[in-house]
Design an enzyme around this catalytic site. Structure first.
Site: not given
Ligand code: UDX
Length: 435
Positions: A208, A253, A256-257, A264, A267
């Protein structure tokens, strides 16, 4: 199967509700009486598309129950999921396991028959060992197994992610006994094609953290490439497509942003570094990722200031303040680091957020819709990729000048060529020389 979920946060509630939807009897337990009363009425504590209907349907069908009576819930269940929060501890890095251990003690007093106790919360390596020790210490006669079964669902996509995960991971030191039970429990998901991975408890716990840290690394990597694109005049969207089409890299994933946020990634990356320290392993890559992600928020604040020119008394409107779309979650959202820097420079900030006004931002001006943000500001920042921001009504700004900083690359620069709008985005070149 009779199951109970201790903790009705994101993971506990979504998993509990969906296991009930698969036909199991599920008792969701929480010590927050108000939350439990609301759940019984179909009022859910989080914003998660589709979840309220599932709660009502399964509650009415008497497959899903809500209670504060933890002792009874454990006694009545064959499988007990621990899904309480593991927030960052006071040291700012480790996971706080207080709730996990408190719940373990309570479980130890209620084992009236063989039970499988599952940590669903994200917990550091060896937490399962500790849970087992606590239960044995308080109850040396009972038969039970402690299993790790991490959850990978994303906020805003939770129902789909739970129903159609890429894999289900279980970790147990007694797979002979626990594996068949859990395979049965997850049968509806496995049948749809999810891989079922059974391993040791410590490996499962580490999977995880490794998954979240790897995804965070991918995001930070593409964000740094975006920084480079802005300098050399390349387009990060094309780079993401170009590298993501290589199956060894994978296309997801790589958007870019404005840095990763949420409950999650920030942390868990920090907790993984701490776990590395504990076991004398320097997690240099994850450390760089955390640093890169933190720096990014200040870098973006600086970019806003640069776009504004002289920031004092300039009006900036934010569209979306949550860490991503389809959630109302403000935990570790990027703008919480960006705002103080802007305010210090004398910027006047307003915001509109589809999930409503936020208590974390009570000093800022809240606007009721995106039109009001478009009309009243010098610069509009698209901070969160809510669908409703993909077709903003730019006719509202026809006769005056406006700058837009699209932190999610929702638009193409050429859509603004004939308008009074100067468009800035992430890792694309059009106005990069100016800001
Ligand atoms: C994440 C994990 O994806 C998930 O598997 C785990 O169980 C919990 O943590 P979550 O925090 O809900 O899920 O959101 P996620 O969609 O993963 O995005 C996390 C952050 O990354 C967001 O701020 C999102 O905007 C950012 N992000 C995600 C990007 O900047 N670019 C991406 O391509 C994907």
């Amino acid at each position: 199967m009779k199951i109970c979920f201790i903790g009705t946060g994101y993971v506990g509630l979504v998993s509990g509700v969906l296991f009930s939807d698969f036909g199991n009897k599920v008792i969701c337990v929480d010590n927050n009486r108000k939350k439990i009363e609301n759940l019984k009425k179909g009022i859910i504590p989080i914003f998660e598309p589709g979840l309220d209907e599932l709660v009502v349907r399964n509650y009415k069908s008497k497959r899903l129950f809500f209670t504060t009576d933890i002792n009874k819930a454990i006694k009545e269940s064959d499988i007990v999921f621990i899904a309480v929060g593991t927030p960052t501890a006071k040291d700012g890095v480790s996971a706080d396991l207080k709730s996990i251990y408190e719940v373990s003690k309570i479980i130890s007093k209620n084992i009236n028959k063989y039970k499988i106790i599952i940590t669903k919360s994200t917990v550091p390596i060896c937490t399962g060992d500790e849970v087992e020790n606590i239960i044995k210490k308080n109850n040396s006669t009972s038969k039970f197994d402690v299993v790790s079964n991490p959850e990978f669902l994303r906020e805003g996509e939770a129902i789909r992610d739970f129903r159609y995960p890429d894999r289900v991971v279980i970790g147990s030191n007694n797979l002979k006994k626990t594996r068949p039970v859990l395979e049965k429990l997850y049968e509806p998901i496995i049948k749809k094609g999810a891989k079922f991975i059974a391993t040791t408890r410590r490996s499962s716990e580490l999977i995880k953290y490794a998954a979240n840290a790897f995804l965070a690394t991918k995001i930070s990597f593409i964000n740094e490439i975006a920084n480079l694109c802005e300098k050399v005049g390349s387009n990060v969207d094309d780079i993401a497509l170009g590298i993501g089409s290589d199956a060894r890299i994978g296309s997801r994933f790589l958007r870019a942003g404005p840095a990763y946020g949420g409950s999650c990634f920030p942390k868990d990356t920090k907790a993984l570094i701490k776990i590395g320290d504990k076991f004398k392993t320097d997690m240099t890559i994850v450390k760089s990722v955390v640093k890169s992600n933190e720096n990014r928020k200040f870098l973006l604040a600086d970019r806003i200031i640069k776009i504004l020119g002289n920031p004092k008394n300039k009006k900036v409107g934010f569209l979306g303040v949550t860490f991503k779309a389809n959630t109302d979650d403000m935990r570790d959202t990027q703008c919480l680091k960006i705002f103080p820097k802007l305010l210090k420079e004398g910027v006047k900030i307003s915001y509109y957020e589809p999930t409503g006004e936020k208590k974390e931002l009570k000093n800022l001006l809240y606007k009721k819709n995106s039109d009001e943000i478009l009309i009243n500001n010098d610069l509009v920042v698209i901070h969160t990729e809510w669908d409703e921001f993909r077709s903003l009504n730019f006719n509202k700004v026809k006769f005056r000048k406006l700058k837009i900083f699209d932190m999610r690359n929702l638009y193409q620069a050429n859509s603004f060529l004939n308008k009074n709008i100067t468009y800035y985005s992430i890792g694309r070149s059009l106005n990069d020389k100016k800001a």
